[in-house]
Write an enzyme that holds these catalytic residues in place. Structure first.
Site, PDB file in Angstrom:
ATOM      1  N   ASN A   1      13.903   0.546  -2.591  1.00  0.00           N
ATOM      2  CA  ASN A   1      13.188   1.957  -2.172  1.00  0.00           C
ATOM      3  C   ASN A   1      13.342   2.918  -3.199  1.00  0.00           C
ATOM      4  O   ASN A   1      12.859   4.148  -3.180  1.00  0.00           O
ATOM      5  CB  ASN A   1      13.653   2.417  -0.999  1.00  0.00           C
ATOM      6  CG  ASN A   1      13.370   1.425   0.386  1.00  0.00           C
ATOM      7  OD1 ASN A   1      12.151   1.215   0.754  1.00  0.00           O
ATOM      8  ND2 ASN A   1      14.315   1.076   1.176  1.00  0.00           N
TER       9      ASN A   1
ATOM     10  N   ALA B   1      14.024 -10.996 -53.146  1.00  0.00           N
ATOM     11  CA  ALA B   1      14.424  -9.758 -52.570  1.00  0.00           C
ATOM     12  C   ALA B   1      13.578  -8.444 -52.995  1.00  0.00           C
ATOM     13  O   ALA B   1      13.132  -8.183 -53.954  1.00  0.00           O
ATOM     14  CB  ALA B   1      15.821  -9.328 -52.783  1.00  0.00           C
TER      15      ALA B   1
ATOM     16  N   ALA C   1       0.550  -1.158   0.031  1.00  0.00           N
ATOM     17  CA  ALA C   1      -0.105  -0.037  -0.022  1.00  0.00           C
ATOM     18  C   ALA C   1       1.070   1.078  -0.061  1.00  0.00           C
ATOM     19  O   ALA C   1       0.323   2.504  -0.232  1.00  0.00           O
ATOM     20  CB  ALA C   1      -0.984   0.042   1.388  1.00  0.00           C
ATOM     21  N   GLY C   2       2.098   1.157   0.275  1.00  0.00           N
ATOM     22  CA  GLY C   2       2.837   2.250   0.545  1.00  0.00           C
ATOM     23  C   GLY C   2       3.198   3.061  -0.859  1.00  0.00           C
ATOM     24  O   GLY C   2       2.909   2.417  -2.019  1.00  0.00           O
TER      25      GLY C   2
ATOM     26  N   ARG D   1      10.468   7.594  -2.931  1.00  0.00           N
ATOM     27  CA  ARG D   1      11.929   7.842  -3.437  1.00  0.00           C
ATOM     28  C   ARG D   1      11.945   7.036  -4.741  1.00  0.00           C
ATOM     29  O   ARG D   1      12.957   7.293  -5.439  1.00  0.00           O
ATOM     30  CB  ARG D   1      12.869   7.245  -2.484  1.00  0.00           C
ATOM     31  CG  ARG D   1      13.121   7.927  -1.225  1.00  0.00           C
ATOM     32  CD  ARG D   1      13.930   7.017  -0.178  1.00  0.00           C
ATOM     33  NE  ARG D   1      12.812   6.100   0.687  1.00  0.00           N
ATOM     34  CZ  ARG D   1      13.271   5.400   1.389  1.00  0.00           C
ATOM     35  NH1 ARG D   1      14.584   5.372   1.777  1.00  0.00           N
ATOM     36  NH2 ARG D   1      12.475   4.513   1.953  1.00  0.00           N
TER      37      ARG D   1
ATOM     38  N   GLU E   1      12.445  -0.468  16.050  1.00  0.00           N
ATOM     39  CA  GLU E   1      12.693   0.420  14.795  1.00  0.00           C
ATOM     40  C   GLU E   1      13.617   1.233  14.854  1.00  0.00           C
ATOM     41  O   GLU E   1      13.915   1.861  16.191  1.00  0.00           O
ATOM     42  CB  GLU E   1      11.411   1.277  14.351  1.00  0.00           C
ATOM     43  CG  GLU E   1      10.165   0.336  13.908  1.00  0.00           C
ATOM     44  CD  GLU E   1      10.548  -0.562  12.736  1.00  0.00           C
ATOM     45  OE1 GLU E   1      10.846  -0.290  11.605  1.00  0.00           O
ATOM     46  OE2 GLU E   1      10.628  -1.921  13.237  1.00  0.00           O
TER      47      GLU E   1
END
Ligand code: UD1
Ligand code: CA
Length: 451
Positions: free
Chosen positions: A226, A378, A10-11, A15, A153
């Site tokens: 990212n 040709a 969902a992000g 970047r 985190e």
């Protein structure tokens, strides 16, 4: 054990600087998300549940009903995202959670995690890896270097915790019932004000549930994307992984660094691939095929023993022992029989060519049915388009088309018929006839003025 999978996508992927969601950016012609779900597919028959948000409509448009979709309206954190996906589960007892932006994950790694989950009778297993530059990742906190305690985190970590090299990959397997309960109890008391999925593990521990860490033996499998620098890094790694698999199975690469093969391509034995070749999509290459430098092949089937030199082949089917190129361009929807030659600067489109026929040089053959053992001189052109509609040209078995002919479709050249060089053919030619459609040559004697 029935296992489901929730993939977080969902992000926004700010970047990437892109109007498309991050997980749709491609590596060797396949979106990042496709690699994640390919790994999942080997372990469960259940459709992956993909949590979408930013640009979700693009994801649905691309993957259609390959997945079950759930939408996370606001990106309130990974815990909130998993919660959005939970109601798409059916009777699964355990749930894999993966990041849609980490394409290096392998089925083998997931299998190891599941085995550990079962063997240890754990309620959660998290995949970790040791990384020299652990910046940005959640760190794995262990009790006295032993059992798992919690994940912190980066943004919530102390200076000492930041020194930890073991990081959270963002890949987990959970007991479904306990996960559901824990998600309902999550809070967002942290520096980012987000609902962290990682807090679920700490809650499990506090309840006395068993949580295990599975450490990846190759830390590349956790690589997340990212930005487009990491996208290229992942492309090079995946390319190498795919090429090595084919080399081990009997394909020769003259320069694998410049050879781009997407993950679904199938090869026979003793195929030789020259430098700067790209083979993608739903493509099958037969035994003993030689693909010379600078060729592009997409969504095609190439029969045994065929040679392709510096050519482009799109969505076409080629028989055995054909010779293609150099510099042939096969646009979509051609079907070639065996021992067909399509030579230099020949463009084919929506054309069927029978066994043993030759189109050796400088031709455009489109919307045509060419029989067996036909020789096309040709510069022959099928004039298939009148500005409004496309028409078919039929050239029957054994016909001989002289050089520099225009075949104005719809038109049929009968079996074993001849077309004189330089003709413009507008009427059908009966079998075994000779058609000449050009103005007669006039020679004007002594044309050059005396001076
Ligand atoms: C997350 C982990 C971190 C881990 C890292 C691995 C948490 C709290 N942290 O951090 O421990 O080391 O992944 O890459 O889980 N997403 C949503 N909805 C949201 C937020 C995220 O769908 O509301 C998706 C993203 O699209 C992405 C994945 O979840 O696919 C991970 O999100 P991201 O923001 O990159 O998490 P990190 O902060 O990197
Ligand atoms: Ca991330």
């Amino acid at each position: 054990m029935k296992i489901g999978a929730i993939v977080l996508a969902a992000g926004k992927g700010t970047r990437m600087n892109s109007k498309y969601p991050k997980v749709l950016h491609k590596i060797l012609n396949k979106p990042i998300l496709g690699y994640v779900t390919d790994a999942v597919k080997e372990l469960t028959d259940k459709k992956p549940i993909v949590v979408i948000g930013h640009g979700g409509e693009y994801i649905q448009e691309y993957f259609e009903d390959t997945y079950l979709y759930r939408t996370q309206d606001q990106q309130l954190g990974t815990g909130d995202a998993v919660k959005a996906g939970m109601d798409a589960l059916e009777d699964e007892e355990a749930v894999l959670v993966l990041c849609g932006d980490a394409p290096m994950i392998t089925a083998e790694t997931l299998r190891t995690m599941i085995e550990q989950y079962i063997k240890d009778e754990a309620k959660a297993v998290v995949l970790s890896a040791d990384i020299e530059d652990s910046k940005g990742y959640g760190r794995i906190i262990r009790i006295n270097d032993g059992p798992f305690e919690r994940i912190v985190e980066e943004k919530d970590a102390t200076e000492i915790e930041k020194l930890i090299k073991e990081v959270n990959s963002g890949t987990y397997i959970f007991d479904r019932v306990l996960l559901e309960e824990a998600l309902n109890g999550l809070t967002n008391n942290n520096s980012q004000g987000e609902y962290y999925l990682t807090d679920v593990l700490e809650m499990f521990k506090k309840q006395g549930q068993r949580v295990e860490v599975c450490k990846a033996n190759d830390n590349k499998v956790i690589l997340g994307i990212n930005n487009r620098v990491q996208l290229e890094e992942a492309t090079l790694l995946i390319k190498r992984r795919i090429n090595e698999k084919h080399m081990m199975a009997g394909v020769t690469f003259e320069d694998s660094a410049s050879t781009y093969i997407s993950s679904d391509v199938i090869f026979g034995e003793d195929v030789v691939i020259g430098p700067n070749v790209s083979i993608t999509g739903n493509t099958t290459i037969g035994d003993d095929v030689v693909i010379g430098p600078n060729s592009i092949i997409k969504d095609s089937k190439i029969g045994k023993g065929t040679t392709i030199l510096s050519s482009i082949i799109l969505n076409s089917e080629l028989g055995e022992n054909c010779i293609i190129g150099p510099f042939a361009y096969l646009r979509p929807d051609n079907v070639l029989g065996d021992k067909v030659k399509v030579g230099d600067f020949v463009e084919l489109k929506k054309t069927k060519v029978g066994d043993g026929s030759k189109i050796p040089h400088h031709s455009y053959i489109g919307d045509a049915l060419v029989g067996e053992k036909v020789n096309i001189g040709a510069g022959t052109i099928t004039c298939n388009y009148d500005g409004e509609h496309k028409y078919q040209t039929i050239i029957e078995d054994g016909a001989f088309i002289g050089s520099n002919s225009n075949l104005v479709a719809p038109v049929t050249i009968g079996k074993e018929a001849y077309v004189g060089a330089g003709s413009t053919i507008t009427k059908d030619v009966p079998k075994r006839a000779l058609a000449i459609g050009r103005s007669k040559q006039i020679n004007k004697d002594n044309w050059k003025k005396k001076n």
